[in-house]
Write an enzyme that holds these catalytic residues in place. Structure first.
Site, PDB file in Angstrom:
ATOM      1  N   PRO A 109      -5.152  -9.803   8.646  1.00 18.17           N
ATOM      2  CA  PRO A 109      -5.910 -10.336   7.493  1.00 18.17           C
ATOM      3  C   PRO A 109      -5.044 -11.234   6.600  1.00 18.17           C
ATOM      4  O   PRO A 109      -5.569 -12.058   5.871  1.00 18.17           O
ATOM      5  CB  PRO A 109      -6.345  -9.078   6.735  1.00 18.17           C
ATOM      6  CG  PRO A 109      -6.370  -8.010   7.773  1.00 18.17           C
ATOM      7  CD  PRO A 109      -5.222  -8.347   8.713  1.00 18.17           C
TER       8      PRO A 109
ATOM      9  N   HIS B 194      -1.332   0.914  16.225  1.00 19.17           N
ATOM     10  CA  HIS B 194      -0.124   1.320  15.498  1.00 19.17           C
ATOM     11  C   HIS B 194       1.128   1.094  16.334  1.00 19.17           C
ATOM     12  O   HIS B 194       2.140   1.771  16.136  1.00 19.17           O
ATOM     13  CB  HIS B 194      -0.188   2.795  15.086  1.00 19.17           C
ATOM     14  CG  HIS B 194      -1.319   3.116  14.173  1.00 19.17           C
ATOM     15  ND1 HIS B 194      -2.600   3.320  14.623  1.00 19.17           N
ATOM     16  CD2 HIS B 194      -1.368   3.261  12.824  1.00 19.17           C
ATOM     17  CE1 HIS B 194      -3.397   3.578  13.592  1.00 19.17           C
ATOM     18  NE2 HIS B 194      -2.670   3.546  12.495  1.00 19.17           N
TER      19      HIS B 194
ATOM     20  N   ALA C  72       2.491  -3.356  11.227  1.00 22.36           N
ATOM     21  CA  ALA C  72       2.402  -4.763  11.650  1.00 22.36           C
ATOM     22  C   ALA C  72       1.039  -5.053  12.283  1.00 22.36           C
ATOM     23  O   ALA C  72       0.554  -6.177  12.240  1.00 22.36           O
ATOM     24  CB  ALA C  72       3.520  -5.090  12.633  1.00 22.36           C
ATOM     25  N   ASP C  73       0.427  -4.032  12.853  1.00 19.45           N
ATOM     26  CA  ASP C  73      -0.897  -4.198  13.473  1.00 19.45           C
ATOM     27  C   ASP C  73      -1.951  -4.633  12.453  1.00 19.45           C
ATOM     28  O   ASP C  73      -3.002  -5.136  12.819  1.00 19.45           O
ATOM     29  CB  ASP C  73      -1.342  -2.879  14.093  1.00 19.45           C
ATOM     30  CG  ASP C  73      -0.247  -2.263  14.945  1.00 19.45           C
ATOM     31  OD1 ASP C  73      -0.352  -2.309  16.165  1.00 19.45           O
ATOM     32  OD2 ASP C  73       0.731  -1.736  14.353  1.00 19.45           O
ATOM     33  N   TYR C  74      -1.672  -4.414  11.171  1.00 20.35           N
ATOM     34  CA  TYR C  74      -2.657  -4.741  10.130  1.00 20.35           C
ATOM     35  C   TYR C  74      -2.291  -6.000   9.366  1.00 20.35           C
ATOM     36  O   TYR C  74      -2.793  -6.242   8.276  1.00 20.35           O
ATOM     37  CB  TYR C  74      -2.798  -3.545   9.167  1.00 20.35           C
ATOM     38  CG  TYR C  74      -3.242  -2.297   9.870  1.00 20.35           C
ATOM     39  CD1 TYR C  74      -4.217  -2.375  10.857  1.00 20.35           C
ATOM     40  CD2 TYR C  74      -2.697  -1.058   9.578  1.00 20.35           C
ATOM     41  CE1 TYR C  74      -4.625  -1.242  11.535  1.00 20.35           C
ATOM     42  CE2 TYR C  74      -3.097   0.084  10.251  1.00 20.35           C
ATOM     43  CZ  TYR C  74      -4.063  -0.017  11.235  1.00 20.35           C
ATOM     44  OH  TYR C  74      -4.470   1.092  11.909  1.00 20.35           O
ATOM     45  N   ILE C  75      -1.428  -6.803   9.963  1.00 25.53           N
ATOM     46  CA  ILE C  75      -0.959  -7.990   9.248  1.00 25.53           C
ATOM     47  C   ILE C  75      -1.939  -9.162   9.384  1.00 25.53           C
ATOM     48  O   ILE C  75      -1.883 -10.107   8.617  1.00 25.53           O
ATOM     49  CB  ILE C  75       0.457  -8.380   9.748  1.00 25.53           C
ATOM     50  CG1 ILE C  75       1.233  -9.117   8.645  1.00 25.53           C
ATOM     51  CG2 ILE C  75       0.397  -9.182  11.042  1.00 25.53           C
ATOM     52  CD1 ILE C  75       2.731  -9.200   8.886  1.00 25.53           C
TER      53      ILE C  75
ATOM     54  N   GLU D 132       0.842  -1.204   0.000  1.00 24.42           N
ATOM     55  CA  GLU D 132       0.000   0.000   0.000  1.00 24.42           C
ATOM     56  C   GLU D 132       0.877   1.255   0.000  1.00 24.42           C
ATOM     57  O   GLU D 132       1.727   1.406   0.885  1.00 24.42           O
ATOM     58  CB  GLU D 132      -0.915  -0.019   1.234  1.00 24.42           C
ATOM     59  CG  GLU D 132      -1.912  -1.174   1.184  1.00 24.42           C
ATOM     60  CD  GLU D 132      -2.381  -1.646   2.563  1.00 24.42           C
ATOM     61  OE1 GLU D 132      -2.168  -0.923   3.552  1.00 24.42           O
ATOM     62  OE2 GLU D 132      -2.942  -2.759   2.633  1.00 24.42           O
TER      63      GLU D 132
ATOM     64  N   GLN E 246       1.723  -2.058   5.782  1.00 22.19           N
ATOM     65  CA  GLN E 246       1.985  -0.679   6.219  1.00 22.19           C
ATOM     66  C   GLN E 246       2.244  -0.541   7.721  1.00 22.19           C
ATOM     67  O   GLN E 246       3.074   0.255   8.143  1.00 22.19           O
ATOM     68  CB  GLN E 246       0.824   0.202   5.784  1.00 22.19           C
ATOM     69  CG  GLN E 246       1.206   1.643   5.611  1.00 22.19           C
ATOM     70  CD  GLN E 246       0.179   2.377   4.780  1.00 22.19           C
ATOM     71  OE1 GLN E 246      -0.919   2.656   5.271  1.00 22.19           O
ATOM     72  NE2 GLN E 246       0.505   2.682   3.546  1.00 22.19           N
TER      73      GLN E 246
ATOM     74  N   GLU F 252      -4.320  -6.674   2.784  1.00 22.97           N
ATOM     75  CA  GLU F 252      -3.106  -7.345   3.255  1.00 22.97           C
ATOM     76  C   GLU F 252      -3.105  -8.814   2.851  1.00 22.97           C
ATOM     77  O   GLU F 252      -2.069  -9.363   2.468  1.00 22.97           O
ATOM     78  CB  GLU F 252      -2.973  -7.195   4.778  1.00 22.97           C
ATOM     79  CG  GLU F 252      -2.655  -5.783   5.252  1.00 22.97           C
ATOM     80  CD  GLU F 252      -3.856  -4.839   5.249  1.00 22.97           C
ATOM     81  OE1 GLU F 252      -5.005  -5.337   5.106  1.00 22.97           O
ATOM     82  OE2 GLU F 252      -3.668  -3.624   5.378  1.00 22.97           O
TER      83      GLU F 252
END
Lengths: 413, 338
Positions: free
Chosen positions: B89, B129, B84-87, B29, B82, B60
């Site tokens: 999915p 974040h 690690a907290d969004y990894i 992203e 973008q 993701e």
């Protein structure tokens, strides 16, 4: 909570459950030869109707009709018939052997042989297949050796190419372009798109073809695949095998009563075809059309293959618990093997006698392979459980890291 | 030699490998035109073209899964998640697919994918974040897990990760992107330009994965740590004048237990410091291995300093974050056992 509020929650059901009389007469399966065949470079917006109709080539008498009739010679058709029949003989034998406790698990594709065999035959050998567990016919089409690559894998014996690391039926072959079969559903779907993106990046003509089921279109991975395929115009074919059942859940639970599965491609701007999956010629023609489109740089196609899962989901499933016992007999689109046989006979390229001879020959071949495999032992033999112990720690990483070497020593191998 | 911060060093690693190997391809992203929200890929699309460095949909799971397919088809994709907290999915694709593909196909199919992701706290990022999810990946056979603590290591380890034929989770402590951090929230970032590890060759080099580094020799206690906490530990030890040996493990999997064990066998005392949630964190794994290897030489119970077992807070960040005081308390606790 009021009663009326409760009633607003709509839970779709199957058309028929045990005790019901199956009747598919309300299904509009269209007419063979009736659907138009657009040029491959047609704008997807101009062919949205193809997501809602049903492409059929063979009529009830086995005669090929209409614009989708593919150019394919009789030898190829006989080859397709042979592989479909071999697939069925193999499935029948393995199912029986699982019932005799010779191995842990098996899964048949009865009634769905054409969606694997015809699609694979319509591609080039260097195109990559991303199958589910129900496309053993595709592996046979790519020339898999029934004894060493399939039966030995299913048995996890000493010749198992996966060295005991995989469940039965989860074949892999890099050489034959048959991608490793996973457990979680549809995970391979966006992987196929990535493979196709790499092919485009490298400037090659090879395309990827993936199959998934109607039920697993509900997975996020399905949507990732369509999203990325559309965005990057990935040269791939995304097949949805709508065989009506996801174990005991009907296709309506995946949203099938609201629209067709093919129509999911429309929202992404992808061309979407809905095809009679029991019609070898229609599956072949649709795949060929989508492959030509992909090779021309025009991107991905979504194809719903409308078919029926004649048998249970797997050897662990009893379908009489959730659908009428005789439901498969009422399925209106017939048997893909019988239909291709009828077509070949109708064009004078096959006879009933030849067919019976072929069936006997294949039955004998499968039995011979089985005898060889059976002599090698099965997973219930105490010594066979340790056949591949030395390989346990291999292929986790390219080179074995120190902690795995240490663990291997702890196990004493 | 050039002075670089960690962002520039990571950029330089990408630059070297894009130039060296046409199978290296970068996406994620905002990484293309804009060069990433942290600017790690700044200028690379302009230099190498849209085919090699490009933006991805906000997906993701889609980013990681397509990278697997690319890896199978002969490329070396480097993808950025973008934060690690969004990894999560992509977690199924990482755990069930990427990590296990080589094993399940008995080596027939492999995917040399590098997943880069900024991690960790100390940036006022709140719970979505600031997380340190490394233990989720160290528990998965088939993955390598890397976390650098300075620009020099970041470049060398990223080059090695991209060139590695196994999948690598490369976690970047974003609190260190611009400079070292001593744990004092009131002190602004110190420039990497004044730090020896801020000197980074512009040319290609790589560092072996799976090698820890003893960054400070000492006799009284071994402190094992990684990422942002390396600098907080250093500052604490310096301030208190403790003769501690500090080990930056750099690669979590494979873990260089030999270097750690040699140090603990020498000092007889061990404190493990990381910022992740305490229970089940990678600190627990290090403690367990030290206990297995060094039990008869230990003179005090092994201590750990980690984040608390709460979600990462926003306003109470500095109560959550393991700062110098908590580290010194743990060191003193282990030194007090005579």
């Amino acid at each position: 909570m009021s009663h009326s509020a409760e009633n607003k929650l709509h839970v779709p059901d199957a058309m028929f459950r045990p005790g019901d009389k199956p009747d598919f007469s309300h299904l509009d399966v269209g007419t063979a030869g009736a659907v138009k065949r657009p040029a491959v470079d047609t704008n997807p917006a101009e062919m949205r109707d193809l997501a809602y109709s049903l492409i059929r080539v063979m009529d009830d008498n086995g005669e090929a009709k209409g614009e989708w009739r593919p150019k394919i010679d009789a030898d190829e058709l006989r080859k397709g018939l042979r592989i479909m029949l071999l697939t069925r003989k193999y499935d029948e034998r393995m199912f029986r052997m699982q019932r005799q406790a010779k191995m842990s698990f098996y899964l048949k594709c009865t009634g769905e042989e054409a969606v694997a065999v015809a699609a694979t035959m319509a591609l080039d050998d260097k195109d990559m297949l991303f199958p589910t567990y129900r496309q053993q016919g595709a592996f046979l089409t790519r020339g898999a050796d029934l004894f060493s690559e399939m039966m030995c894998q299913v048995m996890n014996n000493e010749l198992d190419p996966m060295q005991g690391k995989q469940l039965p039926i989860k074949y892999s072959s890099a050489e034959k372009g048959f991608f490793s079969i996973s457990g979680p559903l549809t995970t391979h779907y966006p992987q196929a798109v990535g493979w196709a993106m790499a092919s485009a990046y490298k400037g090659e003509d090879h395309i990827a073809l993936a199959w998934t089921g109607d039920g697993s279109t509900a997975e996020g991975d399905f949507h990732y695949a369509l999203q990325f395929a559309a965005t990057y115009r990935a040269p791939c074919i995304l097949n949805i095998v709508n065989n009506q059942w996801a174990i005991s859940s009907p296709q309506t639970i995946a949203g099938g009563e609201n629209t067709t599965f093919a129509a999911r491609g429309i929202g992404y701007g992808l061309p979407a075809l809905r095809v009679d999956g029991n019609d070898f010629l229609a599956v072949y023609a649709a795949t060929q059309w989508a492959a030509e489109r992909a090779r021309a740089g025009l991107g991905a196609t979504v194809i719903e293959l409308y078919t029926y899962r004649v048998e249970g989901h797997s050897t662990s499933d009893d379908p009489t618990g959730y659908r009428p016992k005789d439901e498969p007999l009422h399925w209106p689109l017939g048997d893909p093997i019988e239909r291709l046989k009828d077509h070949l006979i109708s064009i004078g390229e096959w006879t009933q006698e030849q067919h019976e001879e072929l069936a006997t020959e294949l039955e004998t071949y499968v039995t011979e392979c089985w005898r060889k495999v059976d002599a090698m032992g099965n997973i219930n033999d105490p010594e066979m459980a340790h056949t591949h112990t030395a390989a346990l720690f291999e292929q986790v990483y390219k080179e074995m890291p120190p902690h795995l070497r240490k663990q291997r020593q702890m196990l004493g191998v | 030699m050039a002075k670089m911060n960690m962002i520039q060093a990571l950029n330089s690693a990408h630059d070297n490998l894009l130039a060296k190997d046409p199978s290296v391809i970068i996406y994620g992203e905002d990484v293309g035109y804009f060069g990433g929200v942290f600017r790690v890929t700044h200028g690379l699309q302009e230099k190498y073209g849209k085919q090699r460095v490009f933006d991805a949909p906000i997906s993701e799971g889609g980013i990681v899964s397509t990278a697997i397919g690319m890896g199978v088809n002969g490329l070396r994709p480097v993808v950025e998640i973008q934060f690690a907290d969004y990894i999560y999915p992509a977690y199924d694709q990482i755990v069930s697919e990427l990590a296990k593909l080589r094993y399940r196909s008995n080596g027939m199919f492999t995917a040399p994918v590098t997943i880069r992701s900024p991690c960790g706290g100390g940036i006022r990022g709140g719970q979505t974040h600031s997380q340190s999810p490394e233990a989720c990946f160290t528990h998965v056979p088939g993955l390598k897990v890397v976390m650098p603590s300075n620009p020099y290591d970041a470049k060398g380890l990223l080059v090695a990760s991209i060139e590695c034929d196994d999948p690598v989770i490369f976690l970047e402590p974003k609190r260190l992107y611009n400079g070292p951090f001593d744990g004092n929230p009131h002190q602004s970032a110190v420039s990497w330009g004044t730090h020896p590890k801020g000197e980074v060759p512009e040319d290609y080099y790589s560092l072996e994965l799976g090698k820890a580094e003893v960054i400070r020799a000492g006799a009284d206690v071994t402190i094992v740590t990684y990422g942002t906490m390396v600098h907080v530990v250093e500052a604490a030890v310096k301030k208190a004048g403790i003769d501690a040996e500090i080990i930056d493990i750099r690669t979590l999997v494979p873990l260089d237990i030999d270097t750690i064990a040699a140090s603990v066998n020498k000092t007889g005392r061990c404190v493990v410091v990381n910022e992740a949630t305490r229970t089940g964190s990678f600190a627990a794994e290090i403690m367990s291995q030290v206990q297995e290897e060094c039990f008869w030489r230990l003179e005090a119970p092994i201590q750990r300093v980690s984040g608390w077992d709460t979600p990462y807070p926003h306003a109470m960040e500095w109560d959550y974050f393991p700062g110098q005081d908590r580290i010194l308390e743990a060191i003193n606790k282990t030194l007090d056992v005579k």
